[in-house]
Design an enzyme around this catalytic site. Structure first.
Site, PDB file in Angstrom:
ATOM      1  N   HIS A  79      20.252  -9.718  -5.915  1.00  0.00           N
ATOM      2  CA  HIS A  79      20.985 -10.945  -5.591  1.00  0.00           C
ATOM      3  C   HIS A  79      20.056 -12.154  -5.540  1.00  0.00           C
ATOM      4  CE1 HIS A  79      24.718  -8.805  -3.744  1.00  0.00           C
ATOM      5  NE2 HIS A  79      24.474  -8.456  -4.985  1.00  0.00           N
ATOM      6  N   GLU A  81      19.792 -14.542  -3.359  1.00  0.00           N
ATOM      7  CA  GLU A  81      19.158 -14.739  -2.051  1.00  0.00           C
ATOM      8  C   GLU A  81      17.944 -13.827  -1.906  1.00  0.00           C
ATOM      9  OE1 GLU A  81      23.687 -14.484  -1.061  1.00  0.00           O
ATOM     10  OE2 GLU A  81      22.369 -13.858  -2.701  1.00  0.00           O
ATOM     11  N   CYS A 117      26.325 -11.467   0.996  1.00  0.00           N
ATOM     12  CA  CYS A 117      26.847 -10.137   1.303  1.00  0.00           C
ATOM     13  C   CYS A 117      26.129  -9.587   2.535  1.00  0.00           C
ATOM     14  CB  CYS A 117      26.647  -9.208   0.099  1.00  0.00           C
ATOM     15  SG  CYS A 117      24.938  -8.682  -0.165  1.00  0.00           S
ATOM     16  N   CYS A 120      22.354  -9.067   2.005  1.00  0.00           N
ATOM     17  CA  CYS A 120      21.613 -10.329   1.955  1.00  0.00           C
ATOM     18  C   CYS A 120      21.549 -10.980   3.331  1.00  0.00           C
ATOM     19  CB  CYS A 120      22.205 -11.266   0.908  1.00  0.00           C
ATOM     20  SG  CYS A 120      21.815 -10.745  -0.787  1.00  0.00           S
TER      21      CYS A 120
END
Length: 164
Positions: A79, A81, A117, A120
């Site tokens: 991801h 992040e 999410c 993250c």
């Protein structure tokens, strides 16, 4: 001429970072800022050396018809992040802010209904990031204080196996 406010300026940069994403579903861009200095950037894509979904021309989660926001372990991507966090030192991340933007990969339109999410969120908390900004519309954004993720621990609401 009116100058762009700093939050939207940083969200504009996060949106530009989206262009590097290799995801076939949603393109995310993240930047981490501390003391008005960009510490790192990240976008979603396969780990270094592995083929991206855009190279393979298919998305595993899409093939399996996995609904949005579920079963991220089936995704090839790291991801945005997470990529931004691993590109910076912990000392630089303590007290920093993360700016997150997302575009639908098929339409190219801004997708404002996003937030990190659960995985993250854990990374963001452990990195010491204090605030997350997510872009809802061109000039509108949401501010998330990461302390809310501690006070309202959503991982405790997930169902536990019987006997716990």
């Amino acid at each position: 001429m009116e100058r762009r406010d700093k939050i939207n300026y940083y969200l504009d940069i996060a949106e530009a970072v989206c262009a590097r994403s290799t995801c076939l579903r949603r393109k995310f861009g993240a930047i981490i800022v501390k003391h008005d200095e960009i510490i790192s950037t990240g976008y979603n894509g396969a780990p270094r050396g592995r083929k991206n979904c855009s190279d393979l021309d298919f998305c595993n989660r899409e093939r399996l018809q996995v609904p949005r926001g579920q079963r991220y372990e089936l995704c090839r991507s790291v991801h945005a992040e997470a990529n931004a966090i691993i590109s910076a030192s912990r000392a630089d991340l303590l007290g920093a802010e993360l700016f997150l933007a997302c575009h639908d990969a098929k339409t190219g339109r801004l997708d404002g209904a996003v937030e990190p999410c659960s995985m993250c969120k854990r990374l963001i908390l452990n990195a010491g990031i204090v605030r997350v900004y997510t872009r809802d519309e061109n000039d509108r954004y949401r501010v998330i204080e990461t302390s809310e993720w501690i006070d309202n621990d959503d991982s405790l609401t997930e169902s536990l196996p019987e006997g716990y």
